[in-house]
Design an enzyme around this catalytic site. Structure first.
Site, PDB file in Angstrom:
ATOM      1  N   GLU A  71      25.791  -4.679  42.463  1.00 55.42           N
ATOM      2  CA  GLU A  71      24.767  -3.919  43.186  1.00 55.42           C
ATOM      3  C   GLU A  71      25.325  -2.591  43.681  1.00 55.42           C
ATOM      4  O   GLU A  71      24.652  -1.552  43.594  1.00 55.42           O
ATOM      5  CB  GLU A  71      24.214  -4.732  44.352  1.00 55.42           C
ATOM      6  CG  GLU A  71      23.073  -4.015  45.064  1.00 55.42           C
ATOM      7  CD  GLU A  71      22.418  -4.847  46.168  1.00 55.42           C
ATOM      8  OE1 GLU A  71      21.360  -4.427  46.675  1.00 55.42           O
ATOM      9  OE2 GLU A  71      22.969  -5.918  46.512  1.00 55.42           O
ATOM     10  N   LYS A  86      21.495 -10.325  55.151  1.00 54.67           N
ATOM     11  CA  LYS A  86      21.875 -11.716  54.874  1.00 54.67           C
ATOM     12  C   LYS A  86      23.127 -12.111  55.643  1.00 54.67           C
ATOM     13  O   LYS A  86      23.414 -13.300  55.786  1.00 54.67           O
ATOM     14  CB  LYS A  86      22.097 -11.915  53.379  1.00 54.67           C
ATOM     15  CG  LYS A  86      20.826 -11.952  52.549  1.00 54.67           C
ATOM     16  CD  LYS A  86      21.145 -12.289  51.101  1.00 54.67           C
ATOM     17  CE  LYS A  86      19.895 -12.246  50.235  1.00 54.67           C
ATOM     18  NZ  LYS A  86      19.403 -10.872  50.024  1.00 54.67           N
ATOM     19  N   PHE A  88      18.396 -15.639  40.049  1.00 50.40           N
ATOM     20  CA  PHE A  88      18.886 -16.354  38.872  1.00 50.40           C
ATOM     21  C   PHE A  88      17.898 -16.175  37.727  1.00 50.40           C
ATOM     22  O   PHE A  88      16.677 -16.246  37.919  1.00 50.40           O
ATOM     23  CB  PHE A  88      19.013 -17.850  39.169  1.00 50.40           C
ATOM     24  CG  PHE A  88      20.281 -18.231  39.917  1.00 50.40           C
ATOM     25  CD1 PHE A  88      21.152 -17.281  40.418  1.00 50.40           C
ATOM     26  CD2 PHE A  88      20.590 -19.565  40.125  1.00 50.40           C
ATOM     27  CE1 PHE A  88      22.310 -17.646  41.103  1.00 50.40           C
ATOM     28  CE2 PHE A  88      21.743 -19.946  40.806  1.00 50.40           C
ATOM     29  CZ  PHE A  88      22.600 -18.988  41.296  1.00 50.40           C
TER      30      PHE A  88
END
Length: 414
Positions: free
Chosen positions: A314, A334, A400
């Protein structure tokens, strides 16, 4: 194309069960990580997660309904209730044929599935399943329950693109409204996946942190010592509405959504492309749709789960698009909430919306040793929130299967 605005938000998270508490915890840098209470972790490698605390659904859901609904649906209904109230909506005064729900989840009623299967085996294989077993566990049921509760007859479905699912739901809602196929859509996602099978499965995939001795600081995006993500749970709900509809009912406008990019890594089942090609494309598409350039972005809410390869890919994508030392501040919320899987895009979109509204960048906590290749490239907003004018914010989510979703929120002005 119609303009699309945000008129209501609601949240149930590991660091606060409403918007006010969630946002305050974000800017205060509160960790939501705690030892797992939902099942016995004695034989598991990971013994901690970011659980929702002190959840009280009875103000929104009756006792009889609670017995029929999996926890992921309960989270969805409570978060939506807050968003609807914040948006000052009286559905009986609106055309319900043009109001819809697009809701996301990654696992749906996984806890219900585990419980019923365990009871089946304890009963020596006698098939005595709960009559609510199927509607409790199916992934689309939260979307249906929200629609039923408010009598909304417009578009209604569930997005299932793993950890990008609720950001995908938001982008889909944005498109339906700007294409004039709806006046208002409740979008978001919910997850209640802190279960034995989820923890065990992610451990087997070596995706989850096993830092049990220091679990409060285990979620540390971009840190060279990171060892995987911390699982979270909860829900985020966002009311998207056409500008005309909001004006007509004199609704409070919190922000505007102006771009959404959907793409794919097309690389690996669970791993991100090492150079972040999918992430780069998703952000590019969102910027093109918003008709802005990278220098106009003030805040990037990074997907940044604390996995060794995911964070790097990222950052490479961000550097490719924004360059080194860009205007944008970056943070990984997060580090506080953990990774809410299918619900993560919703609560992180809300973090972007609040940053735009309040002109505050929430911090990345726990991270001490930033990857040296990038340490001097970006403002990672470490440990403390900071005041900054935020006109545009972008939210990144990756799942995913290589799913990519990036959405852009703008400070509202007439």
């Amino acid at each position: 194309m119609k303009r699309v605005v945000i008129t209501g938000i609601g949240a149930v998270t590991p660091i606060g069960n409403d918007i006010k508490k969630y946002w305050q915890s974000l800017i205060d840098g509160v960790s939501g990580s705690s030892l797992i209470t939902k099942f016995n972790t004695e034989n598991f490698k990971t013994k901690f997660a970011c659980e929702v605390k002190n959840f009280e659904p009875l103000e929104v859901i009756s006792k009889s309904e609670i017995r029929k609904y999996d926890l992921f649906s309960q989270y969805a209904l409570v978060a939506t209730d807050e968003a609807v109230k914040n948006a000052n909506i009286n559905f009986d005064q609106l055309n319900k044929d043009r109001i819809g729900v697009i809701w996301a989840s990654g696992d749906g009623g996984v806890a219900t599935f585990e419980q019923q299967l365990a009871e089946y085996h304890l009963g020596n294989g006698t098939p005595r399943f709960n009559p609510f077993f199927i509607p409790k566990r199916i992934i689309n049921i939260a979307s249906g329950l929200i629609s039923i509760k408010y009598g909304l007859r417009g578009v209604n479905y569930t997005t299932a693109s793993a950890c990008s699912a609720s950001n995908t739901a938001i982008i889909d809602a944005f498109n339906y409204i700007r294409w004039n196929k709806a006046d208002m859509i409740i979008a978001g996602g919910s997850e209640a996946s802190i279960t034995a099978s989820s923890i065990g499965g992610f451990n087997a995939a070596r995706a989850m942190s096993i830092n049990n001795e220091n679990f409060k600081e285990a979620s540390k995006p971009f840190d060279t010592t990171r060892d995987g993500f911390v699982l979270g749970e909860g829900a985020g709900a966002i009311i998207l509405e056409s500008y005309e509809s909001a004006l007509k009912r004199n609704a409070p406008i919190i922000a505007e959504i102006v771009g959404g990019g959907l793409a794919a890594d097309a690389y690996h089942v669970t791993g991100t492309h090492p150079d972040g090609e999918g992430a780069l494309l998703g952000m590019k598409l969102a910027l093109e749709e918003a008709e802005i350039n990278p220098s106009q972005i003030d805040y990037i809410n990074a997907h940044a789960t604390s996995t060794p390869t995911g964070d790097l890919s990222e950052l490479k994508a961000i550097r490719s698009l924004f360059g080194t030392k860009p205007n944008a501040s970056i943070s990984a919320t997060k580090s506080m909430t953990g990774h809410l899987l299918g619900a993560t895009g919703a609560i992180e979109a809300i973090a972007c919306i609040m940053a735009v509204q309040e002109n505050i960048i929430p911090p990345t906590i726990n991270s001490q040793n930033i990857e040296p290749e990038f340490a001097d490239n970006f403002d990672f907003t470490l440990h403390q929130s900071k005041a900054k004018t935020v006109n545009y914010a972008i939210s990144n989510t990756f799942g995913f299967g290589g799913h990519i979703a990036s959405s852009i929120f703008k400070k509202f002005s007439e």
